[in-house]
Motif scaffolding. Structure first.
Motif, PDB file in Angstrom:
ATOM      1  N   ILE A   1       0.882  -1.161   0.000  1.00 42.33           N
ATOM      2  CA  ILE A   1       0.000   0.000   0.000  1.00 42.33           C
ATOM      3  C   ILE A   1       0.921   1.213   0.000  1.00 42.33           C
ATOM      4  O   ILE A   1       1.756   1.356   0.893  1.00 42.33           O
ATOM      5  CB  ILE A   1      -0.904   0.027   1.246  1.00 42.33           C
ATOM      6  N   ASP A   2       0.780   2.076  -0.990  1.00 41.68           N
ATOM      7  CA  ASP A   2       1.602   3.273  -1.094  1.00 41.68           C
ATOM      8  C   ASP A   2       0.847   4.462  -0.509  1.00 41.68           C
ATOM      9  O   ASP A   2      -0.338   4.640  -0.801  1.00 41.68           O
ATOM     10  CB  ASP A   2       1.956   3.571  -2.547  1.00 41.68           C
ATOM     11  N   GLU A   3       1.534   5.250   0.297  1.00 42.82           N
ATOM     12  CA  GLU A   3       0.982   6.502   0.812  1.00 42.82           C
ATOM     13  C   GLU A   3       2.029   7.583   0.576  1.00 42.82           C
ATOM     14  O   GLU A   3       3.022   7.652   1.302  1.00 42.82           O
ATOM     15  CB  GLU A   3       0.656   6.402   2.297  1.00 42.82           C
ATOM     16  N   ILE A   4       1.800   8.408  -0.419  1.00 43.53           N
ATOM     17  CA  ILE A   4       2.732   9.472  -0.751  1.00 43.53           C
ATOM     18  C   ILE A   4       2.128  10.800  -0.304  1.00 43.53           C
ATOM     19  O   ILE A   4       0.950  11.069  -0.533  1.00 43.53           O
ATOM     20  CB  ILE A   4       3.029   9.486  -2.271  1.00 43.53           C
ATOM     21  N   ASN A   5       2.951  11.592   0.371  1.00 43.85           N
ATOM     22  CA  ASN A   5       2.544  12.912   0.848  1.00 43.85           C
ATOM     23  C   ASN A   5       1.339  12.822   1.782  1.00 43.85           C
ATOM     24  O   ASN A   5       0.394  13.583   1.679  1.00 43.85           O
ATOM     25  CB  ASN A   5       2.258  13.845  -0.332  1.00 43.85           C
ATOM     26  N   THR A   6       1.381  11.876   2.705  1.00 48.24           N
ATOM     27  CA  THR A   6       0.295  11.674   3.654  1.00 48.24           C
ATOM     28  C   THR A   6       0.656  12.305   4.998  1.00 48.24           C
ATOM     29  O   THR A   6       1.836  12.455   5.330  1.00 48.24           O
ATOM     30  CB  THR A   6      -0.003  10.173   3.833  1.00 48.24           C
ATOM     31  N   THR A   7      -0.349  12.682   5.756  1.00 46.22           N
ATOM     32  CA  THR A   7      -0.126  13.197   7.104  1.00 46.22           C
ATOM     33  C   THR A   7      -0.483  12.096   8.084  1.00 46.22           C
ATOM     34  O   THR A   7      -1.602  11.584   8.079  1.00 46.22           O
ATOM     35  CB  THR A   7      -0.975  14.453   7.372  1.00 46.22           C
ATOM     36  N   CYS A   8       0.478  11.735   8.897  1.00 47.02           N
ATOM     37  CA  CYS A   8       0.312  10.639   9.854  1.00 47.02           C
ATOM     38  C   CYS A   8       1.253  10.876  11.016  1.00 47.02           C
ATOM     39  O   CYS A   8       2.414  11.280  10.818  1.00 47.02           O
ATOM     40  CB  CYS A   8       0.629   9.318   9.151  1.00 47.02           C
TER      41      CYS A   8
ATOM     42  N   GLU B   1       0.995  19.823  12.371  1.00 51.39           N
ATOM     43  CA  GLU B   1       0.212  20.117  13.573  1.00 51.39           C
ATOM     44  C   GLU B   1      -0.913  19.105  13.770  1.00 51.39           C
ATOM     45  O   GLU B   1      -1.533  19.064  14.810  1.00 51.39           O
ATOM     46  CB  GLU B   1      -0.380  21.535  13.488  1.00 51.39           C
ATOM     47  N   PHE B   2      -1.176  18.298  12.725  1.00 50.77           N
ATOM     48  CA  PHE B   2      -2.287  17.352  12.742  1.00 50.77           C
ATOM     49  C   PHE B   2      -1.769  15.926  12.840  1.00 50.77           C
ATOM     50  O   PHE B   2      -0.758  15.584  12.234  1.00 50.77           O
ATOM     51  CB  PHE B   2      -3.133  17.505  11.473  1.00 50.77           C
ATOM     52  N   GLU B   3      -2.478  15.084  13.579  1.00 48.72           N
ATOM     53  CA  GLU B   3      -2.087  13.682  13.698  1.00 48.72           C
ATOM     54  C   GLU B   3      -2.301  12.948  12.386  1.00 48.72           C
ATOM     55  O   GLU B   3      -1.502  12.110  11.987  1.00 48.72           O
ATOM     56  CB  GLU B   3      -2.868  12.996  14.815  1.00 48.72           C
TER      57      GLU B   3
END
Length: 157
Positions: free
Chosen positions: A89-96, A124-126
Motif C-alpha cells: 500500500i503506497d501513501e505518498i505525501n500523507t499526514t500521519c 500540527e495534525f495527527e
C-alpha cells in the motif's frame, strides 16, 4: 553499548513467514530450526526472530517500520517488495503521526504491518483524515486484499 535492536514476533506458519521475510529483508536467515528462525541485519542493525507459537491476533502491536533517508528510498523499497510479489500500500505525501510522510506498507502472513517511511516535515495534525478515524494513523486497519488494494490505489490517484 547496544549492538542491535531485537524484535521477536510469533508466527503461525514458519515457512510462509520465512518466504515473506526473505523477500521483505532481501536476505537469508542466519538460523532456522523447526519452530524458530533468525535474521541478523546489518542495515539497519536488527536481530529479528520468528517464533512458532499460538497467539491471539488482537495484540497491542500497532506496526513495525524502517525510516529511510528520502522518498527515492521509499519508492525503491516499494518496487523491490512488489517484484517479490508482496502486496504493498503506497501513501505518498500523507499526514500521519503529526508528520508529512511518504511511505509504503506491507503485511506479513500473520497480519503484522510494516512501513517503510520518509518524514518530510512536521505537522500540527495527527492525520490527514477524519480525526475520529484512528485507523488512518498509523497502520491501515488490516492486510489488503487485491480488490481492496485496487480500490485504495484509485483513491490515491
Amino acid at each position: 553499548m547496544i549492538k542491535r535492536m531485537h524484535v521477536a514476533v510469533n508466527c503461525s506458519d514458519l515457512q510462509k513467514s520465512l518466504d515473506f521475510y526473505r523477500a521483505f529483508f532481501g536476505t537469508e536467515p542466519t538460523k532456522i530450526k523447526d519452530n524458530y528462525a533468525k535474521f541478523e541485519l546489518d542495515e539497519p542493525l536488527l536481530h529479528f526472530s520468528l517464533n512458532v507459537r499460538p497467539f491471539e491476533k488482537n495484540g497491542v502491536l500497532n506496526h513495525l517500520g524502517f525510516q529511510v533517508n528520502d522518498t527515492e528510498e521509499v519508492l525503491a523499497m516499494g518496487e523491490r517488495l512488489r517484484q517479490n510479489n508482496l502486496l504493498t500500500i503506497d501513501e505518498i505525501n500523507t499526514t500521519c503521526c503529526y508528520a508529512v510522510q511518504d511511505k509504503v506498507w506491507v503485511y506479513d502472513p500473520d497480519g503484522n504491518a510494516w512501513e517503510i517511511f520518509y518524514t518530510k516535515e512536521d505537522s500540527e495534525f495527527e492525520s490527514a483524515g477524519d480525526a475520529r478515524d484512528m485507523s488512518l494513523c498509523c497502520a491501515p486497519p488490516s492486510a489488503p486484499t487485491n480488490i481492496e488494494f485496487t480500490s485504495f490505489k484509485k483513491k490515491l490517484l
